[in-house]
Structure formats: structure tokens, C-alpha cells
Design a protein around this motif. Structure first.
Motif, PDB file in Angstrom:
ATOM      1  N   UNK A   1       0.799  -1.235   0.000  1.00 16.13           N
ATOM      2  CA  UNK A   1       0.000   0.000   0.000  1.00 16.13           C
ATOM      3  C   UNK A   1       0.827   1.278   0.000  1.00 16.13           C
ATOM      4  N   UNK A   2       2.100   1.210   0.405  1.00 13.41           N
ATOM      5  CA  UNK A   2       2.888   2.442   0.521  1.00 13.41           C
ATOM      6  C   UNK A   2       3.028   3.155  -0.816  1.00 13.41           C
ATOM      7  N   UNK A   3       3.091   2.391  -1.887  1.00 14.33           N
ATOM      8  CA  UNK A   3       3.178   2.998  -3.221  1.00 14.33           C
ATOM      9  C   UNK A   3       1.909   3.795  -3.512  1.00 14.33           C
ATOM     10  N   UNK A   4       0.771   3.227  -3.146  1.00 14.76           N
ATOM     11  CA  UNK A   4      -0.501   3.911  -3.376  1.00 14.76           C
ATOM     12  C   UNK A   4      -0.610   5.168  -2.523  1.00 14.76           C
ATOM     13  N   UNK A   5      -0.110   5.099  -1.288  1.00 15.71           N
ATOM     14  CA  UNK A   5      -0.106   6.289  -0.435  1.00 15.71           C
ATOM     15  C   UNK A   5       0.725   7.409  -1.058  1.00 15.71           C
ATOM     16  N   UNK A   6       1.854   7.062  -1.633  1.00 13.60           N
ATOM     17  CA  UNK A   6       2.722   8.080  -2.233  1.00 13.60           C
ATOM     18  C   UNK A   6       2.009   8.810  -3.373  1.00 13.60           C
ATOM     19  N   UNK A   7       1.265   8.077  -4.177  1.00  7.48           N
ATOM     20  CA  UNK A   7       0.516   8.717  -5.258  1.00  7.48           C
ATOM     21  C   UNK A   7      -0.505   9.704  -4.697  1.00  7.48           C
TER      22      UNK A   7
ATOM     23  N   UNK B   1      -6.001   2.358   4.416  1.00  5.98           N
ATOM     24  CA  UNK B   1      -5.971   2.683   2.985  1.00  5.98           C
ATOM     25  C   UNK B   1      -7.364   3.039   2.482  1.00  5.98           C
ATOM     26  N   UNK B   2      -8.366   2.335   2.957  1.00  9.01           N
ATOM     27  CA  UNK B   2      -9.741   2.624   2.548  1.00  9.01           C
ATOM     28  C   UNK B   2     -10.150   4.042   2.954  1.00  9.01           C
TER      29      UNK B   2
END
Length: 251
Positions: free
Chosen positions: A104-110, A193-194
């Protein structure tokens, strides 16, 4: 176990044999026992009372009860050897733990660094970005439950919701199980994340700055949502979700 069941069954059956004996023998049984207690060698007595013939009804009942005890004991022993086939292994749980942590960290960065970029909208707009990590969490649950003693934490979980006990201590005890830690960790990260995605989407829809709120949500969860609510109020846009309800009521 088999010997214990046979002993209990034979004791109960033979102890109640008088219920199956003829009436004439029931009355003679007590005096016979009394005379034997006074004279352990009946053959030396002037009028020895010979042992009555065995009661065939009592003996057959005892044999049937003993056979039933054998069947029960065999069933207990057989059931104790049964085990659910393991799905995956603890090593698989460890790999899924890493996926739930770092994926999920990649998605957080975006969402934090490129909240308005088209690639972020393309990746985080659809719900499958979150569903993928829901599946990771579900896989951890299934694999952990199929391992030996994998359901032990579930049995202990009742202590967490026992107000008369020590819920915190019960939870600390459950944290000693690595697979339970993996389940809880992926559980928390997926929900974070949600909610982070919800904050990001609300910011896009209403024109509210969200990177700071999304970052805090990634770090410690619920305070990120509180920060987004405060930002929304200070921006004069109101709490998130209120205008959505108003639009639905007008429609």
C-alpha cells in the motif's frame, strides 16, 4: 481412555445388576454378603451358602455396555487423530505480511505527492486498488486458521470482550501469536488505505487540500480523518458527506 470407559461402564452395569435379577434372588443377596463378611471362608461354615448361578441378563447387559464403551473409545481416539488439511504455511503468511505492509505504501505516495495527477486517479479511483489488499488479508486469515493450533487465538478472543476480566491483558496474550499479529496488522493497514482513499476522493470532489490528512491517516489512522474534517470546516466546505446527503435528498 478406553480402559476408563470400560471400567465406568462395567461398574455401573454390575452395580445395578439387581434390577435385572429375579425377585427371589434380590432378597437373598444381602444376607449372603453379610455372612461372607463374617466368615470369609464359607466352605468352613456348617451351612455354607453356595454362590448363586450368574445372572445371564446382567452378564449380557454388562457385555453390551462394554462393547458400547469400546465403540465410543474408538471414536474418541479416531477423532483425536483427525486434522484439517493445512492451506499454505506460516512462511506464506510471512510473505503476505510483507505484501500487506509494503504494497500500500506505493498507493499512499501517489495520493500524497500527486493527488491531482491522472495516474493517481487511474490507480486509486477504482475500488480494486483497495480490494486487492482485502484479499491479502483474507488469505492471511484462511492460511492461519488452517495451521496447527491456528484457532487458539480465536478461542482466547472472548477475553478481550469480557468486561469483568482483563481485556487488555487478553489482547496482549493474543499478540504472542505471529499469525494473529499478521492478521491484525493487515486488517489495520487495509482499513487505513480505505479511509485514506475516501479522504483523497472527497478532496478531489470538493476542492479541498488533502495531502496532510492522507499522510496522517497513513501514519496513525483515525486522526487523519479528524484532520480532514477540520480542514473541510476551515475551508468553509462543511463536513465530508453532508453535501452528499443533501444532494440525495434533493434528487
Amino acid at each position: 481412555m478406553r480402559l476408563l470407559l470400560r471400567t465406568i461402564t462395567l461398574t455401573l452395569t454390575l452395580g445395578g445388576a439387581s434390577a435385572f435379577a429375579p425377585a427371589g434372588r434380590i432378597g437373598a443377596a444381602a444376607p449372603l454378603r453379610s455372612r461372607r463378611a463374617l466368615n470369609p471362608h464359607p466352605s468352613l461354615s456348617p451351612n455354607p451358602n453356595p454362590n448363586p448361578d450368574p445372572n445371564p441378563t446382567a452378564l449380557s447387559a454388562a457385555a453390551a455396555a462394554a462393547a458400547a464403551a469400546d465403540v465410543i473409545a474408538a471414536g474418541v481416539e479416531a477423532s483425536s487423530t483427525l486434522s484439517v488439511a493445512a492451506i499454505g504455511s506460516n512462511a506464506d503468511v510471512a510473505q503476505l505480511f510483507n505484501a500487506a505492509t509494503f504494497g500500500p505504501q506505493i498507493l499512499w505516495l501517489f495520493m500524497i505527492l500527486l493527488p491531482n495527477a491522472g495516474v493517481t486517479k487511474k490507480i486509486m479511483g477504482p475500488l480494486p486498488s483497495v480490494i486487492a489488499f482485502c484479499l491479502v488479508h483474507f488469505a492471511i486469515v484462511v492460511i492461519s486458521a488452517s495451521q496447527e493450533a491456528g484457532t487458539a487465538p480465536i478461542a482466547e478472543f472472548a477475553g478481550v470482550f469480557d468486561p469483568a476480566g482483563e481485556p487488555l491483558k487478553a489482547m496482549q496474550g493474543m499478540m504472542s501469536y505471529p499469525n494473529f499479529v499478521s492478521e491484525e496488522w493487515s486488517h489495520v493497514l487495509t482499513w487505513d488505505l480505505f479511509v485514506g482513499r475516501y479522504i483523497w476522493l472527497d478532496g478531489l470532489r470538493r476542492g479541498i487540500f488533502t495531502p496532510h490528512s492522507v499522510l496522517l491517516c497513513n501514519l496513525i489512522g483515525p486522526p487523519g480523518l479528524l484532520l480532514h474534517c477540520a480542514t473541510s470546516l476551515l475551508s468553509g466546505k462543511g463536513l465530508p458527506g453532508v453535501d452528499e446527503l443533501e444532494e440525495e435528498s434533493e434528487a
